[in-house]
Design a protein around this motif. Structure first.
Motif, PDB file in Angstrom:
ATOM      1  N   PRO A  90     -45.532  58.026  93.119  1.00 45.99           N
ATOM      2  CA  PRO A  90     -46.261  58.726  94.190  1.00 45.99           C
ATOM      3  C   PRO A  90     -47.237  57.806  94.928  1.00 45.99           C
ATOM      4  O   PRO A  90     -47.701  58.136  96.003  1.00 45.99           O
ATOM      5  CB  PRO A  90     -47.009  59.846  93.457  1.00 45.99           C
ATOM      6  CG  PRO A  90     -47.010  59.471  92.022  1.00 45.99           C
ATOM      7  CD  PRO A  90     -45.840  58.567  91.794  1.00 45.99           C
ATOM      8  N   CYS A 113     -37.119  54.747  86.958  1.00 43.59           N
ATOM      9  CA  CYS A 113     -37.709  56.088  86.973  1.00 43.59           C
ATOM     10  C   CYS A 113     -38.920  56.086  86.043  1.00 43.59           C
ATOM     11  O   CYS A 113     -38.774  55.834  84.846  1.00 43.59           O
ATOM     12  CB  CYS A 113     -36.708  57.117  86.470  1.00 43.59           C
ATOM     13  SG  CYS A 113     -35.169  57.129  87.405  1.00 43.59           S
ATOM     14  N   ARG A 115     -42.199  57.772  84.024  1.00 40.36           N
ATOM     15  CA  ARG A 115     -42.539  58.994  83.270  1.00 40.36           C
ATOM     16  C   ARG A 115     -43.996  58.857  82.854  1.00 40.36           C
ATOM     17  O   ARG A 115     -44.614  57.828  83.091  1.00 40.36           O
ATOM     18  CB  ARG A 115     -41.648  59.154  82.036  1.00 40.36           C
ATOM     19  CG  ARG A 115     -40.286  59.734  82.351  1.00 40.36           C
ATOM     20  CD  ARG A 115     -40.325  61.269  82.356  1.00 40.36           C
ATOM     21  NE  ARG A 115     -39.246  61.843  83.161  1.00 40.36           N
ATOM     22  CZ  ARG A 115     -39.073  63.158  83.325  1.00 40.36           C
ATOM     23  NH1 ARG A 115     -39.884  64.020  82.752  1.00 40.36           N
ATOM     24  NH2 ARG A 115     -38.108  63.607  84.088  1.00 40.36           N
ATOM     25  N   PHE A 116     -44.532  59.842  82.198  1.00 36.25           N
ATOM     26  CA  PHE A 116     -45.919  59.818  81.708  1.00 36.25           C
ATOM     27  C   PHE A 116     -46.887  59.614  82.891  1.00 36.25           C
ATOM     28  O   PHE A 116     -46.604  60.037  84.001  1.00 36.25           O
ATOM     29  CB  PHE A 116     -46.130  58.743  80.633  1.00 36.25           C
ATOM     30  CG  PHE A 116     -44.992  58.604  79.673  1.00 36.25           C
ATOM     31  CD1 PHE A 116     -44.614  59.687  78.876  1.00 36.25           C
ATOM     32  CD2 PHE A 116     -44.282  57.419  79.556  1.00 36.25           C
ATOM     33  CE1 PHE A 116     -43.565  59.566  77.974  1.00 36.25           C
ATOM     34  CE2 PHE A 116     -43.225  57.303  78.663  1.00 36.25           C
ATOM     35  CZ  PHE A 116     -42.877  58.381  77.878  1.00 36.25           C
ATOM     36  N   GLY A 118     -47.496  56.787  84.232  1.00 39.16           N
ATOM     37  CA  GLY A 118     -46.983  55.721  85.072  1.00 39.16           C
ATOM     38  C   GLY A 118     -46.595  54.525  84.225  1.00 39.16           C
ATOM     39  O   GLY A 118     -46.440  54.662  83.007  1.00 39.16           O
ATOM     40  N   ILE A 138     -46.675  65.533  93.094  1.00 41.51           N
ATOM     41  CA  ILE A 138     -46.385  64.857  91.826  1.00 41.51           C
ATOM     42  C   ILE A 138     -45.227  65.527  91.105  1.00 41.51           C
ATOM     43  O   ILE A 138     -45.255  66.734  90.842  1.00 41.51           O
ATOM     44  CB  ILE A 138     -47.627  64.855  90.902  1.00 41.51           C
ATOM     45  CG1 ILE A 138     -48.834  64.237  91.617  1.00 41.51           C
ATOM     46  CG2 ILE A 138     -47.336  64.113  89.599  1.00 41.51           C
ATOM     47  CD1 ILE A 138     -48.699  62.766  91.933  1.00 41.51           C
ATOM     48  N   LEU A 139     -44.201  64.741  90.813  1.00 44.80           N
ATOM     49  CA  LEU A 139     -43.075  65.204  90.001  1.00 44.80           C
ATOM     50  C   LEU A 139     -43.356  64.852  88.545  1.00 44.80           C
ATOM     51  O   LEU A 139     -44.221  64.039  88.259  1.00 44.80           O
ATOM     52  CB  LEU A 139     -41.791  64.494  90.438  1.00 44.80           C
ATOM     53  CG  LEU A 139     -41.403  64.625  91.909  1.00 44.80           C
ATOM     54  CD1 LEU A 139     -40.319  63.613  92.252  1.00 44.80           C
ATOM     55  CD2 LEU A 139     -40.922  66.032  92.197  1.00 44.80           C
ATOM     56  N   GLY A 142     -39.427  60.251  87.537  1.00 45.90           N
ATOM     57  CA  GLY A 142     -38.797  59.629  88.693  1.00 45.90           C
ATOM     58  C   GLY A 142     -37.321  59.947  88.883  1.00 45.90           C
ATOM     59  O   GLY A 142     -36.720  59.521  89.867  1.00 45.90           O
ATOM     60  N   ALA A 145     -36.479  61.984  91.978  1.00 49.23           N
ATOM     61  CA  ALA A 145     -36.805  61.130  93.126  1.00 49.23           C
ATOM     62  C   ALA A 145     -35.704  60.080  93.325  1.00 49.23           C
ATOM     63  O   ALA A 145     -35.290  59.811  94.456  1.00 49.23           O
ATOM     64  CB  ALA A 145     -38.156  60.464  92.918  1.00 49.23           C
TER      65      ALA A 145
HETATM   66  N1  SAH Z   1     -50.215  59.486  87.203  1.00 44.24           N
HETATM   67  C1  SAH Z   1     -49.361  59.242  88.332  1.00 44.24           C
HETATM   68  C2  SAH Z   1     -48.258  60.296  88.419  1.00 44.24           C
HETATM   69  C3  SAH Z   1     -47.232  60.180  87.330  1.00 44.24           C
HETATM   70  S1  SAH Z   1     -45.901  61.290  87.536  1.00 44.24           S
HETATM   71  C4  SAH Z   1     -50.205  59.254  89.616  1.00 44.24           C
HETATM   72  O1  SAH Z   1     -51.186  59.999  89.663  1.00 44.24           O
HETATM   73  O2  SAH Z   1     -49.886  58.526  90.560  1.00 44.24           O
HETATM   74  C5  SAH Z   1     -44.668  60.588  86.502  1.00 44.24           C
HETATM   75  C6  SAH Z   1     -43.581  59.786  87.191  1.00 44.24           C
HETATM   76  O3  SAH Z   1     -42.880  60.633  88.098  1.00 44.24           O
HETATM   77  C7  SAH Z   1     -44.059  58.631  88.027  1.00 44.24           C
HETATM   78  O4  SAH Z   1     -44.202  57.459  87.276  1.00 44.24           O
HETATM   79  C8  SAH Z   1     -42.933  58.486  89.049  1.00 44.24           C
HETATM   80  O5  SAH Z   1     -41.862  57.692  88.547  1.00 44.24           O
HETATM   81  C9  SAH Z   1     -42.438  59.902  89.218  1.00 44.24           C
HETATM   82  N2  SAH Z   1     -42.954  60.541  90.429  1.00 44.24           N
HETATM   83  C10 SAH Z   1     -43.870  61.546  90.470  1.00 44.24           C
HETATM   84  N3  SAH Z   1     -44.131  61.920  91.730  1.00 44.24           N
HETATM   85  C11 SAH Z   1     -43.371  61.144  92.533  1.00 44.24           C
HETATM   86  C12 SAH Z   1     -43.208  61.051  93.951  1.00 44.24           C
HETATM   87  N4  SAH Z   1     -43.874  61.822  94.790  1.00 44.24           N
HETATM   88  N5  SAH Z   1     -42.330  60.129  94.429  1.00 44.24           N
HETATM   89  C13 SAH Z   1     -41.641  59.329  93.589  1.00 44.24           C
HETATM   90  N6  SAH Z   1     -41.761  59.372  92.236  1.00 44.24           N
HETATM   91  C14 SAH Z   1     -42.605  60.260  91.707  1.00 44.24           C
END
Ligand code: SAH
Length: 234
Positions: A90, A113, A115-116, A118, A138-139, A142, A145
């Motif tokens: 993100p 991709c 997780r967690f 980051g 926020i997903l 990854g 995405a």
């Molecule tokens: N703590 C991070 C969010 C982690 S979400 C932050 O605040 O930036 C977990 C994973 O989901 C991320 O590492 C990424 O790979 C994926 N992800 C979440 N939202 C995304 C988005 N809008 N675009 C692309 N990948 C995303």
């Protein structure tokens, strides 16, 4: 040579996911693109095969380890791999049609991709991962995405879309959103199709579509109009 996508994930069963259906699925079957999916956990060591650990400095959540992810990337994409390495994030640059087109012209793509919370920053820096976002939300990971990115690329690969011109007037390709669409029946719940579209006058139809595209874009996405104006000036 077909477009080569490599995906690194903790959830390999999520692939090909949506990409084995419809246009992308047929293209995969026909060898227009190929996909390999790597389980990041296979590169963890020790009895517990840990892939994540607590954040340095404290705080909530877990972080994907640089050593584990680094080994996984090196196995899939050695230093001389010409393909760009993307990290779904993100924090990345929001994906747009221009970047999608550019990726389509290359030999393929490596997608990590997350997780967690980051991934460890050192692996982003040392393996030149380009952070790519699919939007300001926020997903949980990854994987979805990555499928969005691949879907957008694959439909543009030569031979994938039935009608090769159907991509050209599409939203974003012209810098504008696309005009509204109508089809049969001519009358539905008391509403008819705009007269101009059934007039048979192709010049007028084109003009109407352009006007509608401009009107819609002005209403919904003034940022796109501003970007177009800036492009015209330069
Ligand atoms: N703590 C991070 C969010 C982690 S979400 C932050 O605040 O930036 C977990 C994973 O989901 C991320 O590492 C990424 O790979 C994926 N992800 C979440 N939202 C995304 C988005 N809008 N675009 C692309 N990948 C995303």
């Amino acid at each position: 040579m077909s477009f080569h996508a490599s995906v690194l994930t903790l959830y390999p069963d999520m692939f090909p996911g949506t990409l084995d259906q419809s246009l992308a699925g047929r293209a995969l079957e026909n060898g227009v693109w190929k996909l390999d999916v790597t389980q990041i956990r296979d590169f963890a060591s020790g009895k517990h095969k840990n892939v994540d650990d607590t954040p340095a400095g404290g705080g909530a959540g877990m972080v994907l380890r640089a050593d584990v992810l680094g080994r996984a990337i090196d196995a899939v994409s050695p230093a001389d791999d010409p393909r760009p390495r993307l990290l779904m994030s993100p924090r990345g640059k929001p994906l747009d049609q221009e970047r999608v087109r550019a990726l389509t012209d290359g030999p393929g793509v490596v997608i990590v991709c997350g997780r967690f919370e980051g991934v460890d920053q050192r692996v982003i820096d040392q393996r030149q991962l380009e952070e790519v976002s699919i939007g300001d939300y926020i997903l949980s990971g990854g994987e979805v995405a990555a499928q969005v990115v691949l879907d957008a690329i694959i439909r543009l690969l030569p031979g994938v879309m039935g009608n090769d011109t159907s991509g050209e007037s599409e939203s974003f390709e012209t810098g504008l959103l696309e005009h509204p669409h109508y089809t049969r029946p001519a009358e539905w719940e008391g509403h008819s199709i705009p007269d101009v579209l059934v007039s048979g006058n192709h010049g007028k139809i084109e003009q109407w579509r352009r006007d509608q595209a401009e009107k819609l874009t002005k209403q919904r996405r003034p940022d796109l109009i501003a970007a177009l104006d800036k492009k015209k000036q330069s």
